[in-house]
Design an enzyme around this catalytic site. Sequence first.
Site, mmCIF file in Angstrom:
data_model
loop_
_atom_site.group_PDB
_atom_site.id
_atom_site.type_symbol
_atom_site.label_atom_id
_atom_site.label_comp_id
_atom_site.label_asym_id
_atom_site.label_seq_id
_atom_site.Cartn_x
_atom_site.Cartn_y
_atom_site.Cartn_z
ATOM 1 C CE1 TYR A 14 108.195 -7.935 124.735
ATOM 2 C CE2 TYR A 14 108.406 -5.965 126.088
ATOM 3 C CZ TYR A 14 107.620 -6.908 125.464
ATOM 4 O OH TYR A 14 106.258 -6.835 125.565
ATOM 5 C CG HIS A 19 110.533 -8.675 117.614
ATOM 6 N ND1 HIS A 19 110.702 -8.744 116.249
ATOM 7 C CD2 HIS A 19 109.330 -8.066 117.789
ATOM 8 C CE1 HIS A 19 109.664 -8.214 115.634
ATOM 9 N NE2 HIS A 19 108.820 -7.788 116.544
ATOM 10 C CE1 TYR A 64 107.053 -2.590 125.262
ATOM 11 C CE2 TYR A 64 106.225 -0.367 125.606
ATOM 12 C CZ TYR A 64 106.709 -1.557 126.108
ATOM 13 O OH TYR A 64 106.859 -1.702 127.457
ATOM 14 C CG ASN A 66 103.424 -3.461 116.760
ATOM 15 O OD1 ASN A 66 104.385 -4.161 116.453
ATOM 16 N ND2 ASN A 66 102.272 -3.978 117.138
ATOM 17 C CG ASN A 112 103.678 -5.707 113.080
ATOM 18 O OD1 ASN A 112 103.152 -5.658 111.970
ATOM 19 N ND2 ASN A 112 103.289 -6.560 114.001
#
Length: 192
Positions: A14, A19, A64, A66, A112
């Site tokens: 990531y 993000h 993560y 969310n 999120n």
Amino acid sequence: MKLVVGLGNPGEEYARTRHNVGFVVADRLAQLAGASFSAKKFAAELAEARLGPERVWIMKPQTYMNHSGEAVGAALRFWKLGLDDLVVVHDDLELDPYRVQLKVGGGHGGHNGVKSVNAHVGSPEYARVRVGVGRPPPRMDPADYVLGKFAKGEDAELDLCVEQAVEATRLAVELGAARAMNQVNRRSRAAD
């Protein structure tokens, strides 16, 4: 004491994704403050720093995106901090690429991580440094877009944007969100 949270996803896959720009800002903020992410608590990496007169914990939740709010809510409760002590840095599809805006409250815009923070702190009324990543191309899933990496040719623009987001975060911590918004958002509009 203040809590600055950079939102992102853990893991090398990531790194450099849109993000994860919150993690990039958190890393740079810690670097400039001479701090390192040596503590692990609340399922997060933490760096203790000083921004002006303020003692600050810089957090990168490792749950993560969310579930980011779990770490944030636990830290606020543990340190007995209020929403006015919280600054969250995150990517934002609704802002043009590389634009930085500071706001308090408002909707989550489908993000999120912000939804999770709102749920775990009980309100959206905290400072947010929004880092624009722009909208995805037509017919591209927004989730695929934000999980896509910045292009190599975007390095200079991204670096400048990160510095602006670091400065916005520093001002929010040192001056309070209301005073900082006037400076940060005026600069952002002037750049248009």
